[in-house]
Design an enzyme around this catalytic site. Structure first.
Site, PDB file in Angstrom:
ATOM      1  N   SER A   8     107.118  48.956 -22.452  1.00 15.09           N
ATOM      2  CA  SER A   8     107.925  49.880 -21.653  1.00 15.09           C
ATOM      3  C   SER A   8     108.727  50.844 -22.511  1.00 15.09           C
ATOM      4  CB  SER A   8     108.886  49.083 -20.759  1.00 15.09           C
ATOM      5  OG  SER A   8     109.754  48.287 -21.551  1.00 15.09           O
ATOM      6  N   ASP A  12     118.466  52.935 -20.051  1.00 13.42           N
ATOM      7  CA  ASP A  12     119.409  51.909 -19.617  1.00 13.42           C
ATOM      8  C   ASP A  12     120.751  52.565 -19.322  1.00 13.42           C
ATOM      9  OD1 ASP A  12     117.545  49.882 -20.022  1.00 13.42           O
ATOM     10  OD2 ASP A  12     118.154  49.566 -22.105  1.00 13.42           O
ATOM     11  N   SER A  36     131.555  47.633  -3.262  1.00 15.87           N
ATOM     12  CA  SER A  36     131.467  48.811  -4.117  1.00 15.87           C
ATOM     13  C   SER A  36     132.358  48.583  -5.328  1.00 15.87           C
ATOM     14  CB  SER A  36     131.928  50.059  -3.355  1.00 15.87           C
ATOM     15  OG  SER A  36     131.921  51.191  -4.206  1.00 15.87           O
ATOM     16  N   ASN A  52     112.144  50.236 -28.313  1.00 21.16           N
ATOM     17  CA  ASN A  52     113.005  49.505 -29.243  1.00 21.16           C
ATOM     18  C   ASN A  52     112.229  48.970 -30.443  1.00 21.16           C
ATOM     19  OD1 ASN A  52     115.140  49.934 -27.492  1.00 21.16           O
ATOM     20  ND2 ASN A  52     115.086  47.877 -26.628  1.00 21.16           N
ATOM     21  N   ASN A 191     111.246  33.580 -26.343  1.00 16.96           N
ATOM     22  CA  ASN A 191     112.479  32.863 -26.656  1.00 16.96           C
ATOM     23  C   ASN A 191     112.370  31.443 -26.116  1.00 16.96           C
ATOM     24  OD1 ASN A 191     113.251  32.892 -23.885  1.00 16.96           O
ATOM     25  ND2 ASN A 191     114.355  34.826 -24.136  1.00 16.96           N
ATOM     26  N   THR A 219     112.097  32.094 -30.537  1.00 18.96           N
ATOM     27  CA  THR A 219     113.427  32.440 -31.032  1.00 18.96           C
ATOM     28  C   THR A 219     114.460  31.560 -30.342  1.00 18.96           C
ATOM     29  OG1 THR A 219     113.656  34.226 -29.410  1.00 18.96           O
ATOM     30  CG2 THR A 219     112.763  34.800 -31.568  1.00 18.96           C
ATOM     31  N   GLY A 221     118.076  32.050 -30.679  1.00 17.73           N
ATOM     32  CA  GLY A 221     119.413  32.630 -30.747  1.00 17.73           C
ATOM     33  C   GLY A 221     120.087  32.338 -32.075  1.00 17.73           C
ATOM     34  N   GLY A 224     118.411  30.323 -34.961  1.00 22.34           N
ATOM     35  CA  GLY A 224     117.283  30.828 -35.723  1.00 22.34           C
ATOM     36  C   GLY A 224     116.009  30.909 -34.903  1.00 22.34           C
ATOM     37  N   ASP A 252     113.650  42.572 -29.592  1.00 26.52           N
ATOM     38  CA  ASP A 252     112.733  43.648 -29.987  1.00 26.52           C
ATOM     39  C   ASP A 252     112.836  43.929 -31.484  1.00 26.52           C
ATOM     40  OD1 ASP A 252     111.939  43.944 -27.325  1.00 26.52           O
ATOM     41  OD2 ASP A 252     113.547  45.368 -26.908  1.00 26.52           O
TER      42      ASP A 252
END
Length: 311
Positions: A8, A12, A36, A52, A191, A219, A221, A224, A252
Site C-alpha cells: 500500500s 495517514d 463528536s 514506508n 509480529n 518480531t 517488540g 527483539g 516496515d
C-alpha cells in the site's frame, strides 16, 4: 538489480483529542452512539507499507521499485517520491478513486479510533510483478487481497524469491490462501500476535509454518525478534532506541533492513540485526517516513548495538 516492494501507498491523517474517550462514550448509550471529538492537533503523514519500506531501503542505499495503486489525489505523494528519488514505474493511478488513507484519532491515554479507506488499494490486482524488470528480490506486504495473491503467484512464476508479509491483511486472507502464499514464498515476516493468528487460522504450529519457507521471522517488540532459518532458531536482540516516540512504521523499517541484508547476500543473523537497528531508529520519530539517518549513522548504531562493523 532491484528490490520490488508490493503493498500500500497511503496517507495517514493523525489527530489528537485532548481528553479521554471514556469520558465521552457512555456504556449504557453505546447502542445509540453519536459522539463528536474536537481535535485541535492534526498532522498528515505519508505512509502505507510499500511507501514506508521503500523509504527505509533508500536510506540504506538501495534503489527499490514500488508497485502500488493510488488514486486521483496522489499528486503530493508522487511529488514526494520524486524528491526522494524513488522510481514510480509501477505506481498505477486508478481513475475515480482516492489513495488509501487512515484517519486516526488518539486520546490522552493513547487509545485510538481509526477509520481506514482502502480506495485504490483494492485495485492492486491490476499490477503484475512480472512486468518489472531486473528484480532480484520482492516483498508482498499488506495490500488488496486479490493483489497480494496475484503478486505471490507472479513472483513464484518468475522465479523471484520474495518475502510474504501478511500483516494487517491477515483477517482478509483465508487459511488456504495463507498456506498457498507461504508455499510460494522464500521468507515470511510477522509480529508475535500475527504469528499466533496465522497458526490459529491455518491449524499449523509456528514451527510447521516455518518449515514451509527458508526464513520465518517473528518480531517481538522490545524483546527483539526470532528467526527460524533452516531448522535453526536465531534470537535477535533489540537495538536500544534513542527515544520511544511513535511505533508507526517500525515494522516496515525492520523489513527494509531485512530485505537489504538478504539482497546483499548476508546471513540471516546479520540481516536480522540490521533490521533491528532500522526499527530502533524509526521509533524515535513520528510517522513512518520522518527518520533521516545517513548510512554512516546506521553503521554507527549497528556497531553500538552489536559490537561489530556493518559495511
Amino acid at each position: 538489480m532491484s528490490i520490488l516492494v508490493c503493498g500500500s501507498v497511503a496517507y495517514d491523517s493523525i489527530m489528537v483529542f485532548h481528553d479521554r474517550f471514556k469520558n465521552h462514550i457512555l456504556p449504557e448509550q453505546i447502542h445509540i452512539l453519536n459522539v463528536s471529538f474536537l481535535v485541535p492537533d492534526l498532522r498528515r503523514e505519508f505512509g502505507g507499507c510499500a511507501g514506508n519500506i521503500a523509504y527505509s531501503l533508500k536510506l540504506l542505499g538501495a534503489d527499490p521499485l514500488i508497485m502500488a495503486t493510488v488514486g486521483e489525489d496522489a499528486g503530493p505523494y508522487r511529488y514526494r517520491l520524486q524528491k526522494l528519488g524513488l522510481r514510480q514505474d509501477h505506481v498505477r493511478e486508478v481513475p475515480g478513486t482516492f489513495t488509501a488513507q487512515a484517519f486516526i484519532t488518539t486520546d490522552l491515554d493513547d487509545n485510538q479510533i481509526t477509520a481506514f479507506h482502502p480506495g485504490a488499494m483494492f485495485h492492486s490486482h491490476l499490477n503484475d510483478v512480472r512486468e518489472a524488470r531486473g528484480v532480484k528480490l520482492g516483498i508482498v506486504s499488506p495490500d488488496g487481497r486479490d493483489g497480494m495473491l496475484r503478486h505471490a503467484r507472479g513472483f513464484a512464476a518468475a522465479g523471484v524469491p520474495f518475502v510474504f508479509d501478511p500483516g494487517q491483511a491477515l483477517p482478509i486472507l483465508g487459511s488456504e490462501e495463507l498456506l498457498e502464499c507461504l508455499q510460494l514464498a522464500t521468507y515470511c515476516t510477522v509480529n508475535d500476535y500475527e504469528a499466533r493468528l496465522m497458526s490459529e487460522k491455518t491449524g499449523r504450529s509456528e514451527a510447521e509454518l516455518a518449515a514451509m519457507v527458508d526464513g520465518f521471522v517473528v518480531t517481538l517488540g522490545a524483546e527483539g525478534s526470532r528467526i527460524r532459518h533452516r531448522g535453526e532458531v536465531l534470537s535477535i536482540a533489540a537495538a536500544k532506541p534513542d527515544a520511544i516516540i511513535d511505533p508507526t512504521g517500525c515494522g516496515d523499517a525492520y523489513r527494509a533492513g531485512l530485505l537489504h541484508g538478504i539482497a546483499s547476500g548476508w546471513d540471516m543473523l546479520r540481516a536480522g540485526r540490521l533490521a533491528a537497528v532500522m526499527g530502533a531508529i524509526k521509533i524515535a520519530h513520528r510517522g513512518g517516513q520522518n527518520h533521516q539517518p545517513t548510512r554512516d549513522d546506521i553503521a554507527a548504531r549497528y556497531r553500538q548495538a552489536f559490537g561489530e562493523d556493518l559495511w
